[in-house]
Design an enzyme around this catalytic site. Structure first.
Site, short mmCIF file in Angstrom:
data_model
loop_
_atom_site.label_atom_id
_atom_site.label_comp_id
_atom_site.label_asym_id
_atom_site.label_seq_id
_atom_site.Cartn_x
_atom_site.Cartn_y
_atom_site.Cartn_z
N ALA A 15 0.42 -1.02 -0.43
CA ALA A 15 -0.06 0.14 -0.65
C ALA A 15 0.85 1.00 0.30
CB ALA A 15 -1.01 -0.39 1.05
N GLY A 17 3.21 1.46 -1.69
CA GLY A 17 4.04 1.64 -2.84
C GLY A 17 3.89 2.97 -4.54
N LEU A 19 2.23 2.03 -7.41
CA LEU A 19 1.13 1.22 -7.66
C LEU A 19 -0.65 2.58 -6.65
CD1 LEU A 19 -0.18 0.49 -10.39
CD2 LEU A 19 -0.79 -1.55 -9.35
N LYS A 21 -0.04 4.80 -4.69
CA LYS A 21 -0.12 5.51 -4.71
C LYS A 21 -1.26 6.77 -6.40
CE LYS A 21 3.39 7.18 -1.54
NZ LYS A 21 5.31 7.17 -1.85
N ARG A 48 5.05 -2.10 5.82
CA ARG A 48 6.21 -2.35 6.45
C ARG A 48 6.72 -0.83 6.13
NH1 ARG A 48 10.32 -5.92 3.74
NH2 ARG A 48 10.65 -5.26 1.14
N ASP A 237 7.07 -6.62 -20.58
CA ASP A 237 5.78 -5.65 -19.67
C ASP A 237 5.12 -5.00 -20.21
OD1 ASP A 237 6.34 -3.22 -17.53
OD2 ASP A 237 7.09 -2.14 -19.21
N HIS A 242 -0.65 -6.07 -22.59
CA HIS A 242 -1.32 -4.87 -23.20
C HIS A 242 -1.55 -4.97 -25.12
CE1 HIS A 242 -1.22 -3.79 -19.09
NE2 HIS A 242 0.56 -3.20 -19.34
N LYS A 347 4.37 10.22 -26.65
CA LYS A 347 3.08 9.22 -26.24
C LYS A 347 2.25 9.40 -26.70
CE LYS A 347 -0.03 8.44 -21.86
NZ LYS A 347 0.81 7.15 -21.43
#
Ligand code: BG6
Length: 494
Positions: A15, A17, A19, A21, A48, A237, A242, A347
């Site tokens: 939580a 990390g 992703l 956030k 942790r 990746d 995807h 992008k």
């Protein structure tokens, strides 16, 4: 028909990390604001590195403020925070998991529990085993679901091992293998576009289509993810997950229905029809490269090898391209080119379908130049659009032509992030947009020969300057001189 989400406890491993956030908490907040979350939901963050709930929430604020649609609403955010809980744990020993179990047994929490693994893939098996050993995956008193991010395994063999391990603790129905591309509006639109518009179907095959390109370029580098990325590379990746999902949606046959199993059956069938890349022909089907320093959006950026945490001799690819053939009745002979890269010029994600040339150049004796083939472009991001390019006559006395595009742009209507719908689907028990184990296995089969070949050549990799469209050498994948990468949605830029 979707079932409304029952009350549940949504437990996020990792939580603190990136992703969690940048995606998960924001998506949950938006669902809360839109009143789509079950009333009795509780969200438990596990981590942790942070001490307690207040510190956790404080660590989320920057991203929340930056990303909340229409700004963070103070009073709604306050009541959303009442749903948040934080449990500090190292998640290592059996005692840690016993303590978690006791914590989740509190009355406040629903017995339906979704565990979201926002964790390094190497932890999926140990965490599953530990949850299973303390009985947290048993569905005696409520449902238990596990959401895993990609990559599921790192190649065919390891994904099979992981699958076998999961099966010791869970049924397939409890597993939600997430691919956030399937949650994107434009990706879902591919199905609607294909199956709700009859005029395309007669054209959607080898008789009319010359080739298909599925491309995803990013201007960002690897950010703070060096540990993950250098072990993973662009092929695993982006392409194994995807882009192959996009390919299946573009090329599959119409499913019996849009129910989860019917849709997934069709996708698996399509993936199974892709011709395996022969061991000796990897170099004519696959291309890889790595970025050097360069200018991205007018800013000097460093090379991959200079990124923090990257070993100086790394041959990890940040650019990967693949040529695939779908060996079935509809597509035989039509090449599908897939490409992805970090630190590229722009992008952009899009599917570009190039139609064949007209059989005859009627106006050869006039001043008319060679016609451009028709293109159909499905812009996925940043422009969410469907665009059809047609050749028309330029106004005037001469017989000259130009390409115009008919554009159905729906950018204004877009607002939801892919994760919002997908998280809700987990709570509702809807697997439609999640990958089944055989789908993942078939995708690994496609890229495995390339991974093996690249894995055995770790001493050299081609490069491209950051801010470019990648190396020209990748053009060797194309089968005809008339075929080349399509980078833009604009006909005159291509
Ligand atoms: C993730 C990859 O799955 O997708 C990232 O791990 C990549 O490396 C990201 O940047 C791209 O997603 P999107 O939605 O920004 O196109």
């Amino acid at each position: 028909m979707k079932k409304p989400a029952e009350n549940c406890t949504f437990v996020i491993f990792g939580a603190t990390g990136n992703l969690a956030k940048t995606k998960l908490i924001i998506a949950l907040y938006h669902l809360y604001v839109d009143k789509l979350l079950p009333k009795g939901i509780h969200i438990v963050g596990l981590g942790r590195s942070i001490e307690d709930k207040d510190a956790w929430i404080a660590s989320l604020m920057e991203e929340l403020k930056a990303r909340a649609r229409g700004g963070l609403n103070a009073s709604l955010f306050k009541s959303f925070c009442d749903k948040l809980h934080y449990f500090k744990t190292y998640m290592k020993t059996p005692e840690d998991y016993q303590n978690l179990k006791q914590y989740l047994e509190q009355k406040t929490f629903s017995k339906n529990i979704a565990f979201y693994f926002s964790l390094p893939p190497s932890l999926y098996a140990p965490v599953t085993g530990s949850l299973g050993d303390v009985g947290l995956l048993k569905e005696d008193t409520g449902w238990r679901r596990v959401v895993v991010e990609k990559p599921f395994g790192s190649d065919l063999e390891s994904s099979r091992d992981l699958q076998r391990y999961f099966e010791r603790y869970m049924d397939e129905s409890q597993i939600y293998r997430i691919d956030h591309y399937l949650g994107k509006e434009t990706v879902q639109n591919v199905q609607v576009f294909r199956f709700a518009n009859l005029l395309l179907e007669p054209l959607w095959n080898r008789n009319y289509i010359d080739h298909v390109q599925i491309s995803h370029s990013e201007t960002i580098g690897i950010g703070s993810r060096s540990g993950y990325y250098d072990r993973t590379g662009a092929l695993r990746d982006m392409i194994q997950s995807h882009l192959l999902q996009l390919l299946s949606l573009v090329a599959m046959e119409p499913p019996v229905s849009m129910q989860a199993e019917d849709l997934r059956n069709e996708k698996v069938k399509l993936l199974r029809s892709i011709s395996p890349i022969p061991k000796g022909a990897v170099s004519s089907h696959a291309f890889r490269a790595q970025y050097t320093n360069g200018l991205v959006n007018d800013k000097e950026v460093k090379s991959y090898l200079e990124e923090e945490g990257i070993p100086e001799e790394s041959a990890c690819e940040t650019y990967a391209a693949l040529k695939l053939h779908v060996n079935n009745w509809r597509w035989r002979g039509v090449p599908f080119y897939l490409r992805t890269g970090k630190r590229m010029a722009e992008k952009r994600s899009m599917v570009a379908i190039c139609f064949r040339q007209t059989p005859k150049q009627f106006f050869r004796t006039s001043q008319l130049q060679q016609f451009e083939p028709n293109w159909l472009l499905i812009g996925i991001q940043p422009d969410e659009t469907l665009r059809m390019e047609l050749t028309v006559k330029k106004p005037g006395l001469d017989m000259k032509t130009k390409v115009i595009s008919m554009d159905a742009c729906f950018s204004d209507e877009m607002s939801k992030d892919a994760y919002e719908g997908l998280l809700l689907d987990v709570m509702e028990g809807d697997h439609t947009l999640f990958l089944r184990s055989d789908e993942v296995e078939e995708s690994w089969k496609i890229v495995d020969p390339v991974l093996r070949s690249w894995g055995s050549q770790r001493d050299y990799i081609q490069t491209y300057p950051a801010g470019s469209w990648g190396p020209d050498e990748s053009l060797r994948l194309f089968e005809k001189e008339s075929q080349k990468w399509r980078c833009s949605l604009e006909p005159d830029k291509k």
